[in-house]
Design a protein around this motif. Structure first.
Motif, PDB file in Angstrom:
ATOM      1  N   PHE A 251      93.533  66.126  78.297  1.00 22.22           N
ATOM      2  CA  PHE A 251      94.391  66.756  79.313  1.00 22.22           C
ATOM      3  C   PHE A 251      95.074  67.984  78.725  1.00 22.22           C
ATOM      4  CE2 PHE A 251      94.268  62.631  81.482  1.00 22.22           C
ATOM      5  CZ  PHE A 251      94.324  62.994  82.819  1.00 22.22           C
ATOM      6  N   GLU A 252      95.619  67.829  77.498  1.00 17.04           N
ATOM      7  CA  GLU A 252      96.344  68.923  76.847  1.00 17.04           C
ATOM      8  C   GLU A 252      95.436  70.118  76.616  1.00 17.04           C
ATOM      9  OE1 GLU A 252      99.545  69.685  76.197  1.00 17.04           O
ATOM     10  OE2 GLU A 252      99.754  67.943  77.504  1.00 17.04           O
ATOM     11  N   GLN A 253      94.219  69.840  76.115  1.00 15.05           N
ATOM     12  CA  GLN A 253      93.264  70.928  75.878  1.00 15.05           C
ATOM     13  C   GLN A 253      92.933  71.645  77.184  1.00 15.05           C
ATOM     14  OE1 GLN A 253      89.771  69.744  73.685  1.00 15.05           O
ATOM     15  NE2 GLN A 253      91.003  68.727  72.133  1.00 15.05           N
ATOM     16  N   ALA A 254      92.761  70.867  78.244  1.00 17.83           N
ATOM     17  CA  ALA A 254      92.465  71.462  79.556  1.00 17.83           C
ATOM     18  C   ALA A 254      93.614  72.382  79.989  1.00 17.83           C
ATOM     19  CB  ALA A 254      92.218  70.370  80.590  1.00 17.83           C
ATOM     20  N   LYS A 255      94.841  71.908  79.793  1.00 15.05           N
ATOM     21  CA  LYS A 255      96.014  72.729  80.166  1.00 15.05           C
ATOM     22  C   LYS A 255      96.044  74.022  79.362  1.00 15.05           C
ATOM     23  CE  LYS A 255      99.149  68.960  81.413  1.00 15.05           C
ATOM     24  NZ  LYS A 255     100.202  68.102  80.844  1.00 15.05           N
ATOM     25  N   GLN A 256      95.807  73.915  78.043  1.00 14.63           N
ATOM     26  CA  GLN A 256      95.901  75.100  77.183  1.00 14.63           C
ATOM     27  C   GLN A 256      94.791  76.103  77.465  1.00 14.63           C
ATOM     28  OE1 GLN A 256      97.107  74.762  73.093  1.00 14.63           O
ATOM     29  NE2 GLN A 256      97.575  72.600  73.349  1.00 14.63           N
ATOM     30  N   PHE A 257      93.579  75.602  77.663  1.00 13.60           N
ATOM     31  CA  PHE A 257      92.472  76.520  77.923  1.00 13.60           C
ATOM     32  C   PHE A 257      92.588  77.168  79.293  1.00 13.60           C
ATOM     33  CE2 PHE A 257      89.987  75.352  74.207  1.00 13.60           C
ATOM     34  CZ  PHE A 257      89.303  76.532  73.969  1.00 13.60           C
ATOM     35  N   THR A 258      93.051  76.404  80.281  1.00 14.57           N
ATOM     36  CA  THR A 258      93.190  77.004  81.615  1.00 14.57           C
ATOM     37  C   THR A 258      94.303  78.047  81.615  1.00 14.57           C
ATOM     38  OG1 THR A 258      94.518  75.076  82.262  1.00 14.57           O
ATOM     39  CG2 THR A 258      92.225  75.086  82.955  1.00 14.57           C
ATOM     40  N   ALA A 259      95.245  77.913  80.667  1.00 10.73           N
ATOM     41  CA  ALA A 259      96.289  78.939  80.527  1.00 10.73           C
ATOM     42  C   ALA A 259      95.735  80.176  79.815  1.00 10.73           C
ATOM     43  CB  ALA A 259      97.476  78.383  79.742  1.00 10.73           C
ATOM     44  N   ALA A 260      94.751  79.970  78.938  1.00  7.96           N
ATOM     45  CA  ALA A 260      94.213  81.079  78.141  1.00  7.96           C
ATOM     46  C   ALA A 260      93.126  81.869  78.865  1.00  7.96           C
ATOM     47  CB  ALA A 260      93.651  80.555  76.819  1.00  7.96           C
ATOM     48  N   THR A 261      92.381  81.212  79.733  1.00  5.43           N
ATOM     49  CA  THR A 261      91.307  81.904  80.444  1.00  5.43           C
ATOM     50  C   THR A 261      91.028  81.191  81.765  1.00  5.43           C
ATOM     51  OG1 THR A 261      89.087  82.846  80.224  1.00  5.43           O
ATOM     52  CG2 THR A 261      89.381  80.611  79.386  1.00  5.43           C
ATOM     53  N   GLU A 262      90.310  81.841  82.636  1.00  9.52           N
ATOM     54  CA  GLU A 262      89.990  81.231  83.922  1.00  9.52           C
ATOM     55  C   GLU A 262      88.811  80.272  83.742  1.00  9.52           C
ATOM     56  OE1 GLU A 262      88.595  82.404  88.436  1.00  9.52           O
ATOM     57  OE2 GLU A 262      88.774  83.966  86.926  1.00  9.52           O
ATOM     58  N   VAL A 263      89.090  78.975  83.792  1.00 17.70           N
ATOM     59  CA  VAL A 263      88.055  77.951  83.660  1.00 17.70           C
ATOM     60  C   VAL A 263      87.607  77.547  85.061  1.00 17.70           C
ATOM     61  CG1 VAL A 263      87.588  75.587  82.879  1.00 17.70           C
ATOM     62  CG2 VAL A 263      89.001  77.107  81.471  1.00 17.70           C
ATOM     63  N   THR A 264      86.284  77.467  85.268  1.00 20.26           N
ATOM     64  CA  THR A 264      85.803  77.143  86.619  1.00 20.26           C
ATOM     65  C   THR A 264      85.145  75.770  86.717  1.00 20.26           C
ATOM     66  OG1 THR A 264      83.768  78.366  86.147  1.00 20.26           O
ATOM     67  CG2 THR A 264      85.507  79.559  87.304  1.00 20.26           C
ATOM     68  N   SER A 265      84.803  75.157  85.564  1.00 19.90           N
ATOM     69  CA  SER A 265      84.237  73.803  85.594  1.00 19.90           C
ATOM     70  C   SER A 265      84.471  73.109  84.264  1.00 19.90           C
ATOM     71  CB  SER A 265      82.736  73.840  85.923  1.00 19.90           C
ATOM     72  OG  SER A 265      82.020  74.501  84.896  1.00 19.90           O
ATOM     73  N   LEU A 266      84.307  71.781  84.260  1.00 19.94           N
ATOM     74  CA  LEU A 266      84.579  70.971  83.077  1.00 19.94           C
ATOM     75  C   LEU A 266      83.387  70.075  82.752  1.00 19.94           C
ATOM     76  CD1 LEU A 266      88.145  69.712  84.121  1.00 19.94           C
ATOM     77  CD2 LEU A 266      87.674  71.574  82.545  1.00 19.94           C
ATOM     78  N   ALA A 267      83.205  69.812  81.450  1.00 20.06           N
ATOM     79  CA  ALA A 267      82.265  68.785  80.987  1.00 20.06           C
ATOM     80  C   ALA A 267      83.070  67.853  80.086  1.00 20.06           C
ATOM     81  CB  ALA A 267      81.115  69.409  80.205  1.00 20.06           C
ATOM     82  N   VAL A 268      82.975  66.554  80.315  1.00 20.89           N
ATOM     83  CA  VAL A 268      83.696  65.571  79.496  1.00 20.89           C
ATOM     84  C   VAL A 268      82.660  64.784  78.701  1.00 20.89           C
ATOM     85  CG1 VAL A 268      85.387  63.699  79.463  1.00 20.89           C
ATOM     86  CG2 VAL A 268      85.502  65.430  81.268  1.00 20.89           C
ATOM     87  N   THR A 269      82.741  64.877  77.365  1.00 21.25           N
ATOM     88  CA  THR A 269      81.710  64.315  76.496  1.00 21.25           C
ATOM     89  C   THR A 269      82.166  63.034  75.802  1.00 21.25           C
ATOM     90  OG1 THR A 269      82.487  65.565  74.573  1.00 21.25           O
ATOM     91  CG2 THR A 269      80.884  66.661  76.012  1.00 21.25           C
TER      92      THR A 269
END
Length: 317
Positions: A251-269
């Motif tokens: 969740f934290e990584q998602a928050k930080q990356f979406t703040a750093a750039t425009e993310v349009t999709s996710l992959a959860v590994t």
């Protein structure tokens, strides 16, 4: 309810079931303790259930939504037995996820209209980014699409080497330069090469550093800007790869990356090696970004499109 119908093939469904085995076992162990000695769903059971969902990495906000839905149902039906709780939980989580218009895919496909379709892949080191790119290239190639890879994570020689291994394994062309080269230059070359080769899909790997968001943002912005000199509206998809085994840290990584750039999709590994698979439910519900792919094993076929109906069905099977 009509949520659950067969969508995946038998083999794909078995892979998903197996990939979620640890999550499922952990969840139901907690569930059986939560309802021990109780015959009906009351406030104590709901309190215990709330704790089960939170400790299963579903996330606090999503958990509260689920509990509210179950409370409403208990109030409406007057009497709900604990033996029905599993089915109710399954239906209410499926219902919650069905309110978002994502997680409906059944096959790997790219939108019509963009050729080449450019995917820029982001994520911190160690989350399975390069592996995801390789498996994605394999799936697209299996669909008969021409795929080109770009090794724009130039800060680690291992990242370039690893992507080369996947390119050889899947038998797709790769564009790369020396370690330390300008990532934007590699991305430019990859798109130019892809256009010349009439590629359907170009997948660009990028560096996975998060210690300085400003540098990361500047770098990704530059990569995008340079790509647009070749393909005007590139990238068409910015795919953030998250390690599901890290639970709330994802969740934290998602928050930080979406703040750093425009993310349009996710992959959860890495969902097969963890009991934290509930994180997919929370991420799918909370972020206004679709979970497109999930990793449920190490084999080349074990990257799947995320289908919320099949996922919830396997989770509560």
């Amino acid at each position: 309810m009509s949520f659950f119908k067969k969508i995946f093939s038998k083999e794909k469904k078995e892979t998903l079931d197996k990939g979620l085995e640890k999550t499922k076992t952990s969840f139901f162990d907690k569930m059986s303790k939560a309802v021990a000695g109780k015959s009906k769903v009351d406030d104590d059971v709901l309190d215990n259930l709330e704790e089960v969902l939170v400790t299963s990495d579903v996330g606090v906000k999503t958990t509260l939504k689920v509990i509210t839905r179950i409370e409403e149902r208990v109030s409406r039906d007057k009497y709900v037995g604990t033996d029905e709780l599993n089915q109710i939980l399954r239906e209410e989580i499926a219902g919650l996820l069905s309110e978002t218009n994502v997680g409906n895919a059944t096959e790997f496909e790219i939108p019509k209209g963009n050729k080449p379709h450019v995917i820029m892949v982001v994520g911190v080191n160690g989350v399975g980014k390069t592996t995801t790119i390789g498996k994605l290239a394999y799936q697209f190639k299996k669909q008969g699409l021409n795929v080109v890879l770009g090794a724009a994570d130039t800060f680690r020689a291992a990242a370039i080497d690893q992507l080369q291994v996947w390119a050889d394994r899947v038998d797709v062309p790769i564009v790369k330069q020396q370690m330390g080269s300008d990532p934007a230059s590699v991305a430019f070359d990859a798109l130019e090469s892809g256009v010349n080769q009439n590629a359907d899909v170009i997948i660009i790997d990028t560096a996975g550093r998060l210690h300085n968001k400003v540098n990361l943002m500047n770098e990704l912005t530059k990569v995008k800007r340079v790509m647009q000199k070749v393909v005007v509206d590139a990238p068409h998809d910015v795919l953030l790869v998250l390690d599901g085994s890290t639970g709330q840290n994802a969740f934290e990584q998602a928050k930080q990356f979406t703040a750093a750039t425009e993310v349009t999709s996710l992959a959860v590994t890495k969902l097969d090696g963890t009991a934290k698979g509930g994180v997919v439910i929370g991420i799918s519900d909370q972020f206004q970004i679709p979970v497109k792919y999930i990793g449920v094993g190490e084999d080349i076929e074990d990257l799947q499109v995320f289908n919320k109906v099949e996922f919830v069905d396997s989770f509560f099977k």
